[in-house]
Design a protein around this motif. Structure first.
Motif, PDB file in Angstrom:
ATOM      1  N   HIS A 154      -2.805  -9.816   6.261  1.00  9.96           N
ATOM      2  CA  HIS A 154      -4.028  -9.964   5.562  1.00  9.96           C
ATOM      3  C   HIS A 154      -4.992  -9.389   6.458  1.00  9.96           C
ATOM      4  O   HIS A 154      -5.524  -9.381   7.686  1.00  9.96           O
ATOM      5  N   ALA A 212      -2.062 -12.806  10.465  1.00  8.50           N
ATOM      6  CA  ALA A 212      -0.887 -13.240  10.120  1.00  8.50           C
ATOM      7  C   ALA A 212      -0.509 -14.838  10.922  1.00  8.50           C
ATOM      8  O   ALA A 212      -1.140 -15.049  11.659  1.00  8.50           O
ATOM      9  N   SER A 235      -1.198   1.970  10.578  1.00  6.83           N
ATOM     10  CA  SER A 235      -0.230   1.281   9.537  1.00  6.83           C
ATOM     11  C   SER A 235       0.172   0.151  10.181  1.00  6.83           C
ATOM     12  O   SER A 235       0.264   0.083  11.339  1.00  6.83           O
ATOM     13  N   TRP A 236       1.005  -0.608   9.548  1.00  8.92           N
ATOM     14  CA  TRP A 236       1.525  -1.940  10.076  1.00  8.92           C
ATOM     15  C   TRP A 236       2.942  -2.231   9.289  1.00  8.92           C
ATOM     16  O   TRP A 236       2.891  -1.884   8.322  1.00  8.92           O
ATOM     17  N   ASP A 237       3.690  -3.262   9.937  1.00 10.11           N
ATOM     18  CA  ASP A 237       5.095  -3.328   9.338  1.00 10.11           C
ATOM     19  C   ASP A 237       5.397  -4.773   8.894  1.00 10.11           C
ATOM     20  O   ASP A 237       6.448  -5.021   8.459  1.00 10.11           O
ATOM     21  N   ARG A 238       4.317  -5.655   8.671  1.00 12.15           N
ATOM     22  CA  ARG A 238       4.474  -6.993   8.061  1.00 12.15           C
ATOM     23  C   ARG A 238       3.818  -6.840   6.708  1.00 12.15           C
ATOM     24  O   ARG A 238       2.449  -6.681   6.725  1.00 12.15           O
ATOM     25  N   SER A 239       4.481  -7.499   5.675  1.00 14.00           N
ATOM     26  CA  SER A 239       3.909  -7.240   4.461  1.00 14.00           C
ATOM     27  C   SER A 239       3.063  -8.725   4.065  1.00 14.00           C
ATOM     28  O   SER A 239       2.079  -8.520   3.190  1.00 14.00           O
ATOM     29  N   ASP A 240       3.326  -9.668   5.068  1.00 11.83           N
ATOM     30  CA  ASP A 240       2.520 -10.783   4.780  1.00 11.83           C
ATOM     31  C   ASP A 240       0.934 -10.710   5.575  1.00 11.83           C
ATOM     32  O   ASP A 240       0.287 -11.611   5.835  1.00 11.83           O
ATOM     33  N   GLU A 270      -4.988   0.228   1.917  1.00  7.98           N
ATOM     34  CA  GLU A 270      -3.928   0.400   1.012  1.00  7.98           C
ATOM     35  C   GLU A 270      -2.799  -0.964   1.359  1.00  7.98           C
ATOM     36  O   GLU A 270      -3.025  -1.748   1.989  1.00  7.98           O
ATOM     37  N   LEU A 271      -1.561  -0.787   0.932  1.00 12.07           N
ATOM     38  CA  LEU A 271      -0.685  -1.809   1.019  1.00 12.07           C
ATOM     39  C   LEU A 271      -0.205  -2.056   2.462  1.00 12.07           C
ATOM     40  O   LEU A 271      -0.270  -3.383   2.797  1.00 12.07           O
ATOM     41  N   ASP A 272      -0.059  -1.364   3.269  1.00 10.99           N
ATOM     42  CA  ASP A 272       0.665  -1.368   4.536  1.00 10.99           C
ATOM     43  C   ASP A 272      -0.141  -0.332   5.596  1.00 10.99           C
ATOM     44  O   ASP A 272       0.234  -0.194   6.565  1.00 10.99           O
ATOM     45  N   ARG A 273      -1.283   0.265   5.297  1.00  6.52           N
ATOM     46  CA  ARG A 273      -1.861   0.825   6.061  1.00  6.52           C
ATOM     47  C   ARG A 273      -3.478   1.054   5.550  1.00  6.52           C
ATOM     48  O   ARG A 273      -3.799   0.556   4.793  1.00  6.52           O
TER      49      ARG A 273
END
Length: 678
Positions: free
Chosen positions: A632, A657, A625-630, A609-612
């Protein structure tokens, strides 16, 4: 598999190989102590002269004609105690009894398990052949093989296959099956296997004599088999005059070909243990006193030299820690029965080694396959998984009256029970196992930090790559993590591909992206060493903070040419169901960072998903989950080797990243049991 013979070597090829070997020896000699190099020169000269004698028919290891040496029984146990031990295992682990009978039935029909392969009747007595790849080695005097002949990287080969066959480690299972059934055909099968090998491999000739460790382990297997058969009607069917003569030849060979270096490892102490067994088993042999004295003196020295004060073996591998601990535990058992005083320091260090074993056992009872793992054992008769090390703790619980070891050891396994005499069985009965409380423990000198809470477990590596930084059986796994949450494996290490069959596969299993850690610019943190067996390179690491109460670790390493700093903080929640990694890279300029998260085999396809990402199995769901939106994120299948050379597949996540000068990222892993609120 078609057989491939080693190509005949012409004069030019011999010269090139000799030159290559000379360069290798000169390169490896740099920085070694002068006394060590002088000893090597003397020993190599003596070895050359033995080869000259063998070339004209004078075998230096053959026993003098007409000399009969009897084997002394009772080295570790006796017949009555063995019967009681088998009765105990029938109650504690009946599956072990079924396993040993199944193994013996297969061996009686000519089928033997070798590492992760099955050798049929024709392959199981092909003593000079890798039956998996089809490679075959010529029979010649052991000193005439170059190391390149054995590694044989030009062919699809693995010398460990014929070596493992010739260790004869199926013989004790055949003997135990006889003791359980009184069926003498099991003993006949053991005798047949020994005679087949003995005819094909005269002392000092062939690849099964090229390495002292292999000679030692074979001798121990044969002596343990004779121990199991002692006082039975079938004893002399197996222990024939030729077998005892062969044991004398094993002793003569080992005493003259002990493997050693300026920094020793498991090969050296295997040779010493073999000499101790042989010296005790053949007290009337004229050399046996020298064998015993050399072994006792060496084992007392090496337990300190080959482990750190916190008890961690210095080879950089948890499976090799098991092997080394097993070697010293066998020595302690022999010393106890035969009135040998190894001294307080020996026993204190061995207990610390086993403290580490108790600490690294995961909630599921298995050990992490961390670093190299070639499934090496002194003995193996039970049904437990190859990565179950708890039998060591059951033995040590009785030997040292340690109820905490008894708790970690669990139900009595056959691998421990058959080595327990009557006194050890009584000592085992006196142990009242304590409750297992998972706690955080640092083995800082050995480079391992273990976070524990409830059914949570995280192991972090912040140590050298083995053999005091020279490179042994460690991998590029500094600051990598093995993780269990809620009693379930979540992140697991990769294990070990074959050492020589496929060099690219070997590189891949050693490399940084085979481990649960970050990497930079698709590079290794240090160059591999490919002088002989491919080994990991060294790079510097440091512990910045350790909080066992708060279950937190912080470390850094300076790999990638020393121009980058990788930092990792690991925190395990008190519930044992949540773990966080706070990672950062600092490196001047523009870079690409990559993290690998290798999940245990039971986890199903990740849903990104978007961040997980979410993965499931029958019992639970895990979320990363991770906390960087950039970032891949890619899901992919990666290799895992639960035992030596056995390749399976599992799911992994690659998170990438880019950054300039520095990057920080936080990962959180949570587990929720199905049907629960957490």
């Amino acid at each position: 598999m078609a057989e491939t013979k080693m190509p005949a070597r012409g004069i030019g090829e011999r010269v090139r190989q000799a030159a290559g070997t000379g360069w290798l020896l000169a390169n490896r000699a740099r920085g070694r102590p002068v006394s060590f190099l002088a000893r090597k020169v003397i020993d190599l000269t003596a070895l050359y002269l033995r080869g000259v004698g063998a070339a004209v028919g004078l075998n230096p290891y053959e026993s003098p004609a007409g000399r009969t040496i009897a084997l002394k029984p009772g080295l570790v146990t006796d017949s009555a105690a063995l019967e009681k031990a088998l009765d105990r295992v029938k109650k504690s682990r009946p599956e072990d009894i079924q396993h040993v009978l199944h193994t013996a039935d297969k061996a009686r029909s000519g089928t033997v398990a070798i590492l992760s392969h099955i050798a049929d009747e024709s392959a199981s007595e092909a003593w000079d052949t890798d039956f998996v790849g089809g490679a075959k080695w010529p029979v010649r005097f052991h000193a005439s093989y170059m190391y390149s002949d054995l590694l044989d990287l030009g062919r699809h080969s693995d010398i460990k296959i014929p070596w493992e066959l010739a260790r004869m480690q199926v013989l004790p299972s055949l003997a135990l099956a006889y003791r359980l059934t009184d069926d003498v055909t099991y003993v006949d099968a053991a005798t047949k296997r020994f005679r087949s090998w003995d005819r094909a491999c005269p002392v000092g000739f062939g690849v099964t004599w090229t390495v002292g460790m292999e000679v030692a382990l074979r001798a121990i297997s044969i002596l343990l088999t004779s121990e199991i058969l002692a006082s039975s009607g079938a004893y002399f069917s197996f222990v024939t005059p030729r077998l005892t003569e062969s044991m004398a030849e094993h002793g003569r060979f080992l005493f003259r070909n002990i493997e050693y270096s300026d920094i020793n490892g498991n090969h050296h102490i295997s040779c010493l243990l073999g000499l101790l067994y042989l010296g005790l088993a053949m007290p009337s042999h004229p050399e046996s006193g020298d064998w015993r004295a050399t072994a006792v003196r060496g084992l007392m020295t090496e337990i300190v030299a080959e482990s750190y004060p916190d008890g961690v073996c210095h080879e950089g591998s948890i499976p090799y820690h098991r092997l080394v601990s097993e070697i010293f535990l066998h020595a302690a058992l022999l010393a106890r029965r035969n009135r040998i005083d190894f001294g307080l320091e020996f026993h204190s260090r061995l207990q610390r080694m086993l403290d580490f074993t108790a600490a690294y056992i995961k909630p599921n009872g298995e050990a992490p396959v961390w670093g190299d793992a070639d499934d090496g054992r002194i003995h193996s008769v039970g049904s437990q998984d190859v990565n179950d090390h708890r039998y060591l703790l059951s033995l040590a619980a009785a030997l040292y009256e340690r109820p905490d070891f008894a708790a970690h050891g669990g139900a009595l396994q056959l691998d421990a029970a058959f080595l327990m005499d009557a006194d050890l069985q009584k000592a085992q009965d006196r142990q009242r196992p304590t409750a297992i409380v998972r706690r955080s423990e640092a083995f800082a000198q050995g480079g391992f930090f273990i976070l524990g809470a409830a059914d949570g477990f995280a192991l972090v590596d912040c140590g050298d790559v083995g053999l005091r930084g020279r490179g042994g059986h460690g991998h590029h796994d500094t600051l990598a993590v093995e993780l269990s949450l809620g009693g379930l494996d979540v992140l697991t290490d990769t294990g070990c591909a074959s050492y020589t069959r496929d060099r690219r596969e070997r590189w891949a299993s050693l490399g940084v992206q085979a481990h649960n850690v970050g990497s930079l610019d698709a590079r290794e943190p240090a160059p591999f060493s490919d002088e002989r067996l491919t080994q990991a390179g060294a790079y510097q690491c440091d512990v910045r903070a350790w909080d066992p109460i708060g279950r937190r670790f912080h470390g850094v390493h300076r790999g990638f040419g020393g121009k980058a700093v990788f930092s990792r903080e690991v925190a395990l929640d008190s519930s044992g169901r949540e773990c966080t990694f706070a990672d950062s890279f600092t490196a001047a300029g523009e870079h690409s960072a990559c993290w690998m998260f290798h999940f245990a085999e039971k986890w199903a396809t990740p849903r990104i998903e978007l961040d997980r990402a979410v993965l499931g199995q029958e019992a639970a769901i895990v979320e990363l989950s991770w906390d960087r939106s950039d970032a891949h994120v890619t899901a992919l299948r990666t290799s895992v080797y639960p035992r030596y050379g056995l390749r399976r597949m599992r799911w992994a996540l690659r998170i990438e990243a880019t950054f300039v000068d520095s990057l920080a990222i936080r990962f959180q892993i949570k587990l929720q049991k199905r049907g629960s609120d957490r």
